[in-house]
Design a protein around this motif. Structure first.
Motif, PDB file in Angstrom:
ATOM      1  N   GLN A   1      10.843  13.809  33.901  1.00 46.49           N
ATOM      2  CA  GLN A   1      11.722  14.441  34.881  1.00 46.49           C
ATOM      3  C   GLN A   1      12.948  15.031  34.190  1.00 46.49           C
ATOM      4  N   GLN A   2      13.548  14.258  33.291  1.00 46.80           N
ATOM      5  CA  GLN A   2      14.741  14.744  32.601  1.00 46.80           C
ATOM      6  C   GLN A   2      14.413  15.867  31.620  1.00 46.80           C
ATOM      7  N   LEU A   3      13.288  15.743  30.925  1.00 42.48           N
ATOM      8  CA  LEU A   3      12.882  16.819  30.017  1.00 42.48           C
ATOM      9  C   LEU A   3      12.555  18.090  30.795  1.00 42.48           C
ATOM     10  N   GLY A   4      11.943  17.935  31.957  1.00 42.86           N
ATOM     11  CA  GLY A   4      11.649  19.092  32.802  1.00 42.86           C
ATOM     12  C   GLY A   4      12.916  19.785  33.261  1.00 42.86           C
ATOM     13  N   MET A   5      13.942  19.017  33.584  1.00 39.27           N
ATOM     14  CA  MET A   5      15.227  19.591  33.979  1.00 39.27           C
ATOM     15  C   MET A   5      15.857  20.361  32.821  1.00 39.27           C
ATOM     16  N   GLU A   6      15.771  19.774  31.617  1.00 38.30           N
ATOM     17  CA  GLU A   6      16.292  20.463  30.433  1.00 38.30           C
ATOM     18  C   GLU A   6      15.569  21.795  30.215  1.00 38.30           C
ATOM     19  N   ALA A   7      14.243  21.755  30.320  1.00 34.16           N
ATOM     20  CA  ALA A   7      13.459  22.964  30.083  1.00 34.16           C
ATOM     21  C   ALA A   7      13.759  24.030  31.127  1.00 34.16           C
ATOM     22  N   TYR A   8      13.807  23.623  32.386  1.00 35.03           N
ATOM     23  CA  TYR A   8      14.046  24.583  33.470  1.00 35.03           C
ATOM     24  C   TYR A   8      15.417  25.234  33.328  1.00 35.03           C
ATOM     25  N   ALA A   9      16.411  24.439  32.952  1.00 28.58           N
ATOM     26  CA  ALA A   9      17.769  24.979  32.800  1.00 28.58           C
ATOM     27  C   ALA A   9      17.854  25.996  31.673  1.00 28.58           C
ATOM     28  N   THR A  10      16.914  25.945  30.730  1.00 29.80           N
ATOM     29  CA  THR A  10      16.881  26.919  29.637  1.00 29.80           C
ATOM     30  C   THR A  10      15.820  27.992  29.877  1.00 29.80           C
ATOM     31  N   ARG A  11      15.392  28.110  31.125  1.00 30.20           N
ATOM     32  CA  ARG A  11      14.398  29.111  31.539  1.00 30.20           C
ATOM     33  C   ARG A  11      13.079  28.936  30.789  1.00 30.20           C
ATOM     34  N   SER A  12      12.685  27.672  30.625  1.00 28.45           N
ATOM     35  CA  SER A  12      11.462  27.364  29.908  1.00 28.45           C
ATOM     36  C   SER A  12      10.677  26.329  30.711  1.00 28.45           C
ATOM     37  N   SER A  13       9.569  25.865  30.135  1.00 28.02           N
ATOM     38  CA  SER A  13       8.722  24.860  30.775  1.00 28.02           C
ATOM     39  C   SER A  13       8.468  23.725  29.786  1.00 28.02           C
ATOM     40  N   PRO A  14       8.041  22.553  30.272  1.00 23.71           N
ATOM     41  CA  PRO A  14       7.739  21.442  29.349  1.00 23.71           C
ATOM     42  C   PRO A  14       6.673  21.793  28.311  1.00 23.71           C
ATOM     43  N   THR A  15       5.710  22.634  28.700  1.00 28.35           N
ATOM     44  CA  THR A  15       4.665  23.030  27.749  1.00 28.35           C
ATOM     45  C   THR A  15       5.249  23.910  26.652  1.00 28.35           C
ATOM     46  N   GLU A  16       6.037  24.895  27.050  1.00 25.64           N
ATOM     47  CA  GLU A  16       6.595  25.834  26.084  1.00 25.64           C
ATOM     48  C   GLU A  16       7.644  25.173  25.197  1.00 25.64           C
ATOM     49  N   ARG A  17       8.512  24.369  25.801  1.00 27.50           N
ATOM     50  CA  ARG A  17       9.633  23.805  25.055  1.00 27.50           C
ATOM     51  C   ARG A  17       9.245  22.569  24.265  1.00 27.50           C
ATOM     52  N   TYR A  18       8.361  21.726  24.831  1.00 27.80           N
ATOM     53  CA  TYR A  18       8.042  20.439  24.203  1.00 27.80           C
ATOM     54  C   TYR A  18       6.569  20.297  23.822  1.00 27.80           C
ATOM     55  N   LYS A  19       5.779  21.349  24.003  1.00 29.41           N
ATOM     56  CA  LYS A  19       4.373  21.376  23.604  1.00 29.41           C
ATOM     57  C   LYS A  19       3.529  20.319  24.323  1.00 29.41           C
ATOM     58  N   ILE A  20       3.998  19.855  25.484  1.00 30.85           N
ATOM     59  CA  ILE A  20       3.273  18.828  26.223  1.00 30.85           C
ATOM     60  C   ILE A  20       2.032  19.440  26.846  1.00 30.85           C
ATOM     61  N   SER A  21       0.882  18.893  26.511  1.00 27.31           N
ATOM     62  CA  SER A  21      -0.375  19.431  27.001  1.00 27.31           C
ATOM     63  C   SER A  21      -0.973  18.537  28.084  1.00 27.31           C
ATOM     64  N   ASN A  22      -1.179  17.254  27.777  1.00 26.63           N
ATOM     65  CA  ASN A  22      -1.760  16.318  28.734  1.00 26.63           C
ATOM     66  C   ASN A  22      -0.812  15.159  29.000  1.00 26.63           C
ATOM     67  N   VAL A  23      -0.708  14.804  30.265  1.00 23.63           N
ATOM     68  CA  VAL A  23      -0.035  13.571  30.674  1.00 23.63           C
ATOM     69  C   VAL A  23      -1.085  12.743  31.394  1.00 23.63           C
ATOM     70  N   VAL A  24      -1.400  11.572  30.842  1.00 22.46           N
ATOM     71  CA  VAL A  24      -2.454  10.717  31.388  1.00 22.46           C
ATOM     72  C   VAL A  24      -1.827   9.402  31.838  1.00 22.46           C
ATOM     73  N   LEU A  25      -2.019   9.063  33.102  1.00 19.78           N
ATOM     74  CA  LEU A  25      -1.466   7.831  33.664  1.00 19.78           C
ATOM     75  C   LEU A  25      -2.605   6.917  34.081  1.00 19.78           C
ATOM     76  N   PHE A  26      -2.672   5.741  33.480  1.00 24.02           N
ATOM     77  CA  PHE A  26      -3.665   4.745  33.846  1.00 24.02           C
ATOM     78  C   PHE A  26      -3.016   3.681  34.736  1.00 24.02           C
ATOM     79  N   ALA A  27      -3.577   3.491  35.933  1.00 24.95           N
ATOM     80  CA  ALA A  27      -3.082   2.468  36.861  1.00 24.95           C
ATOM     81  C   ALA A  27      -1.567   2.516  36.991  1.00 24.95           C
ATOM     82  N   PRO A  28      -0.981   3.682  37.268  1.00 24.35           N
ATOM     83  CA  PRO A  28       0.480   3.798  37.290  1.00 24.35           C
ATOM     84  C   PRO A  28       1.119   2.938  38.372  1.00 24.35           C
ATOM     85  N   ASP A  29       2.045   2.099  37.950  1.00 17.75           N
ATOM     86  CA  ASP A  29       2.755   1.204  38.862  1.00 17.75           C
ATOM     87  C   ASP A  29       4.043   1.887  39.315  1.00 17.75           C
TER      88      ASP A  29
END
Length: 447
Positions: free
Chosen positions: A265-293
């Motif tokens: 969430q915080q990284l997404g806010m940083e990216a958006y404020a710089t007119r970018s996206s998490p993929t472009e700015r941080y190279k995040i490709s997959n987010v996998v959540l197993f049994a998320p609590d």
């Protein structure tokens, strides 16, 4: 409004269940990513006279904000207490193959144990100090210098490992509640083996496993997870900025999913404020959540709340009617199970309508969750898949991401083979997009 007698009894029974069953549900089987799961021997196996053959080892990168402790033989270890500086280094897992007197068979899933932990660098204590100058407040230059040196050291270690890796991609694993440093490393090793050790694997370990018993310990870990968000964000940002990293894949289990989503969430806010996206700015490709609590509404707010706000600054000013930054290759995969007893208890404890790790196509279409934005946004944008697991993985049904081979194969197909849900090679059956069911032996037997 006073509780009725029946409701009061139900609540009392629920907390009695929590008190007596949390030690066996949430400690060894539920949120423990490694204990008793990596290389677990069949029940009743005699090992007293079994010779151990040391095979090849697996070396992982670790990043942690746990407090360190020296063991009796002066070997480095990390505790469940919060450390105020982020450390990184190498943790070596030795593979053991066990032979038994009653036959020549070798365990197909070799056991992993920690053979060596070596610290390679450390960041300054955080939060970093601020000093007041005539021109105004600023960060202390000596601390900034130390941070820059530590960041360069961490990136240098990632670069070294990239040079030896088949894929120039990094997989980061964030563990769940009541996991020790060793638990987290073993689970990361299991995941790395599942991916054929082709990636740079990182165990990102936060200070879970606090004392206080199962009930109070859960609350201690919950706050320790909140404490860890800032350092987790820092680590992801630095690792993603390493030259040569092509993609970053983030995996979290149970309570660790809340920690990871908060950092995203915080990284997404940083990216958006710089007119970018998490993929472009941080190279995040997959987010996998197993049994998320994590509560479904809370997860939805953290994932979509900021970017959906028309008043959020996009560069110098808000652009309420403008297009959002392109999503790119970013994809969310959530594995859930209606048979997850640990999350059922967690849902009752926190009053959740639906825990994300128990989300199913049936629950999302109910009156209680049918209008949820997570499902709508995922369906419209195609950025997420929700995979239902219907098997019975252990007593609590919470550890299937390490114990069920079908889930492991699906993770391998997703990350290593880059297959989408519905592609040949993914053992999934479509329910109604974006919901799927993983085909496993356990799930087939349960229907």
């Amino acid at each position: 409004m006073p509780m009725s007698f029946d409701a009061s009894n139900l609540r009392l029974r629920m907390f009695a269940t929590l008190f007596f069953l949390l030690p066996c549900i949430l400690v060894p089987a539920a949120c423990s990513s490694g204990r008793g799961l990596v290389g677990e021997l069949p029940a009743g196996t005699e090992t007293a006279a079994s010779p151990i053959e040391q095979n090849n080892s697996l070396d992982l990168l670790y990043v942690t904000n746990r407090a360190p402790a020296a063991s009796a033989n002066d070997e480095l270890s990390y505790t469940s207490f919060r450390g105020h500086s982020l450390s990184f280094g190498s943790v070596t897992l030795a593979r053991e193959r066990l032979r038994f007197h009653d036959g020549p068979a070798v365990q197909p899933d070799a056991s992993l144990h920690i053979s060596r932990t070596t610290k390679l660098g450390e960041f300054p204590k955080s939060p970093y100090p601020i000093e007041l100058t005539r021109q105004g407040p600023r960060r202390v230059p000596a601390t900034v210098d130390a941070h820059i040196r530590a960041a360069a050291g961490l990136q240098g270690e990632v670069t070294r490992r990239l040079a030896m890796a088949k894929r120039k991609e990094v997989v980061i694993f964030v563990h769940g509640y009541n996991n020790s440093f060793d638990d987290a490393a073993k689970a990361t090793g299991k995941i790395c083996n599942t991916l054929s050790a082709e990636f740079v694997c990182v165990s990102l370990s936060w200070p879970a496993g606090g004392s206080g018993g199962a009930f109070y310990g859960y609350n201690i870990d919950r706050e320790s997870g909140e404490f860890a968000v800032s350092d987790l964000k820092k680590a992801i940002r630095i690792i993603s900025g390493t030259d040569g990293v092509k993609r970053l894949h983030l995996i979290a289990h149970s309570r660790g999913a809340d920690v990871l989503i908060s950092a995203l969430q915080q990284l997404g806010m940083e990216a958006y404020a710089t007119r970018s996206s998490p993929t472009e700015r941080y190279k995040i490709s997959n987010v996998v959540l197993f049994a998320p609590d994590i509560d479904l509404d809370v997860a939805t707010t953290k994932l979509f709340g900021f970017v959906s706000d028309p008043d959020a600054p996009f560069g110098a000013k808000a652009t309420p009617y403008g297009l959002l930054p392109p999503i790119g290759s970013l994809h969310l995969t959530v594995y859930s199970s209606p048979n997850d007893k640990a999350l059922a208890l967690s849902s009752g404890l926190f009053g959740s309508v639906v825990r994300l790790g128990r989300l199913t196509s049936a629950s999302i279409s109910s009156k209680e969750a049918g209008s949820n934005a997570l499902w709508r946004n995922s369906q419209l944008s195609g950025i997420a898949d929700f995979i239902e697991y219907r098997g019975s993985a252990g007593f609590a049904g919470h550890s299937y991401f390490l114990s069920d081979s079908a889930v492991q194969k699906d993770l391998r197909a997703l990350l290593r083979d880059r297959l989408k849900a519905g592609d040949p090679g993914r053992q999934l059956v479509e329910i109604k997009r974006p919901f799927w069911r993983v085909l496993s032996r356990n799930s087939r037997l349960s229907h």
